[in-house]
Design a protein around this motif. Structure first.
Motif, PDB file in Angstrom:
ATOM      1  N   THR A 158       0.792  -1.214  -0.058  1.00  0.00           N
ATOM      2  CA  THR A 158      -0.118  -0.063  -0.028  1.00  0.00           C
ATOM      3  C   THR A 158       0.892   1.248  -0.272  1.00  0.00           C
ATOM      4  OG1 THR A 158      -0.104  -0.282   2.551  1.00  0.00           O
ATOM      5  CG2 THR A 158      -1.935  -1.105   1.122  1.00  0.00           C
ATOM      6  N   GLN A 159       0.091   2.357  -0.170  1.00  0.00           N
ATOM      7  CA  GLN A 159       0.866   3.564   0.021  1.00  0.00           C
ATOM      8  C   GLN A 159       1.947   3.880  -1.354  1.00  0.00           C
ATOM      9  OE1 GLN A 159       1.827   5.169   3.659  1.00  0.00           O
ATOM     10  NE2 GLN A 159      -0.336   4.669   4.490  1.00  0.00           N
ATOM     11  N   PRO A 160       1.475   3.773  -2.541  1.00  0.00           N
ATOM     12  CA  PRO A 160       2.525   3.776  -3.619  1.00  0.00           C
ATOM     13  C   PRO A 160       3.248   5.450  -3.671  1.00  0.00           C
ATOM     14  CG  PRO A 160       0.050   3.996  -4.635  1.00  0.00           C
ATOM     15  CD  PRO A 160       0.197   3.684  -3.244  1.00  0.00           C
ATOM     16  N   LYS A 161       4.514   5.454  -3.920  1.00  0.00           N
ATOM     17  CA  LYS A 161       5.294   6.546  -3.893  1.00  0.00           C
ATOM     18  C   LYS A 161       6.411   6.285  -4.992  1.00  0.00           C
ATOM     19  CE  LYS A 161       6.785  10.432  -1.364  1.00  0.00           C
ATOM     20  NZ  LYS A 161       6.921  10.930   0.299  1.00  0.00           N
ATOM     21  N   GLU A 162       6.417   7.405  -5.860  1.00  0.00           N
ATOM     22  CA  GLU A 162       7.720   6.998  -6.743  1.00  0.00           C
ATOM     23  C   GLU A 162       8.234   5.753  -7.122  1.00  0.00           C
ATOM     24  OE1 GLU A 162      10.593   9.343  -4.693  1.00  0.00           O
ATOM     25  OE2 GLU A 162       9.486  11.280  -4.387  1.00  0.00           O
ATOM     26  N   GLY A 163       7.317   5.014  -7.623  1.00  0.00           N
ATOM     27  CA  GLY A 163       7.765   3.793  -8.128  1.00  0.00           C
ATOM     28  C   GLY A 163       7.780   2.679  -7.285  1.00  0.00           C
ATOM     29  N   ASP A 164       7.419   2.635  -6.002  1.00  0.00           N
ATOM     30  CA  ASP A 164       7.473   1.792  -5.097  1.00  0.00           C
ATOM     31  C   ASP A 164       6.362   1.846  -4.193  1.00  0.00           C
ATOM     32  OD1 ASP A 164       8.343  -0.665  -3.851  1.00  0.00           O
ATOM     33  OD2 ASP A 164      10.352   0.214  -2.865  1.00  0.00           O
ATOM     34  N   TYR A 165       6.215   0.635  -3.320  1.00  0.00           N
ATOM     35  CA  TYR A 165       4.979   0.839  -2.135  1.00  0.00           C
ATOM     36  C   TYR A 165       5.801   1.194  -0.690  1.00  0.00           C
ATOM     37  CZ  TYR A 165       1.446  -0.702  -5.547  1.00  0.00           C
ATOM     38  OH  TYR A 165       0.462  -0.692  -6.311  1.00  0.00           O
ATOM     39  N   GLU A 166       5.377   2.309  -0.124  1.00  0.00           N
ATOM     40  CA  GLU A 166       5.839   2.321   1.221  1.00  0.00           C
ATOM     41  C   GLU A 166       5.712   1.345   2.430  1.00  0.00           C
ATOM     42  OE1 GLU A 166       4.754   6.647   2.207  1.00  0.00           O
ATOM     43  OE2 GLU A 166       6.702   7.402   0.939  1.00  0.00           O
TER      44      GLU A 166
END
Length: 196
Positions: A158-166
């Motif tokens: 969950t929480q996708p950010k800049e090409g990865d999931y946090e």
């Protein structure tokens, strides 16, 4: 046009091939019944549907239908194009948001996805954990679940950010996968997920 003629035409072309052209060529090929075809970073993958694989997919779809009703827009093995170079995936399970419409090519848009689940196959596991996970995060799919019958566990991203999931959460089969704080809003029961 034969496969050989297609290859010669591709080699002689100055223009790079598009995702649509690749799928058009694949549609002319004799893909065996029961195989799913995807293009991951320009490479074609064909994988057979196994009973273990299908049983897990069916349980995930049923959980979504139980939560959202029979008219929920849930897809399985339907082409959706994703960010990156030549990424045409057919997710095992994809939930489209309410009110979404297909694009001019008649395809669902990755921007309208709320949830994707992939069930691991031995031959394509590296894609699900690698480039597909990156593409789903880049597309900002809010919830990505991998059900792995070989590891006997589910991975929630969950929480996708800049090409990865946090955030990554892992639970063994038999435990509930808590999706209550996501757009899906349910606990996915994994007790009956078959193992390989």
């Amino acid at each position: 046009m034969t496969v050989l003629e297609d290859r010669i035409a591709m080699a002689e072309s100055d223009n790079p091939i598009t995702l649509d052209e690749l799928f058009e060529r694949l549609e002319r090929m004799p893909v065996p019944e029961g195989y799913k075809v995807e293009i991951v970073e320009g490479t074609v993958f064909m994988s057979p549907q196994r009973d273990t694989h299908w049983k897990i997919i069916r349980r995930i779809v049923r959980a979504l239908e139980d939560k959202f009703g029979m008219d929920v827009n849930v897809l399985s093995d339907v082409r959706i194009d994703f960010p990156g170079i030549l990424n045409g995936y057919a997710p095992d399970v994809a939930k489209i948001c309410d009110g979404a419409e297909k694009n001019a090519k008649g395809l669902w848009r990755h921007q309208d996805l709320e949830f994707v689940a992939e069930v691991i196959s031995q031959g394509t596991a590296a894609n699900d954990y690698g480039p597909k996970k990156t593409a789903y995060a880049t597309a900002e799919v809010p919830v990505y679940v991998i059900a792995d019958p070989y590891q006997r566990r589910c991975h929630l991203y969950t929480q996708p950010k800049e090409g990865d999931y946090e955030i990554e959460t892992t639970v063994p089969f038999g435990s509930g996968l808590d999706l209550t704080n996501t757009v899906v809003g349910l606990t996915l029961k994994t007790d009956d997920f078959p193992r390989d």
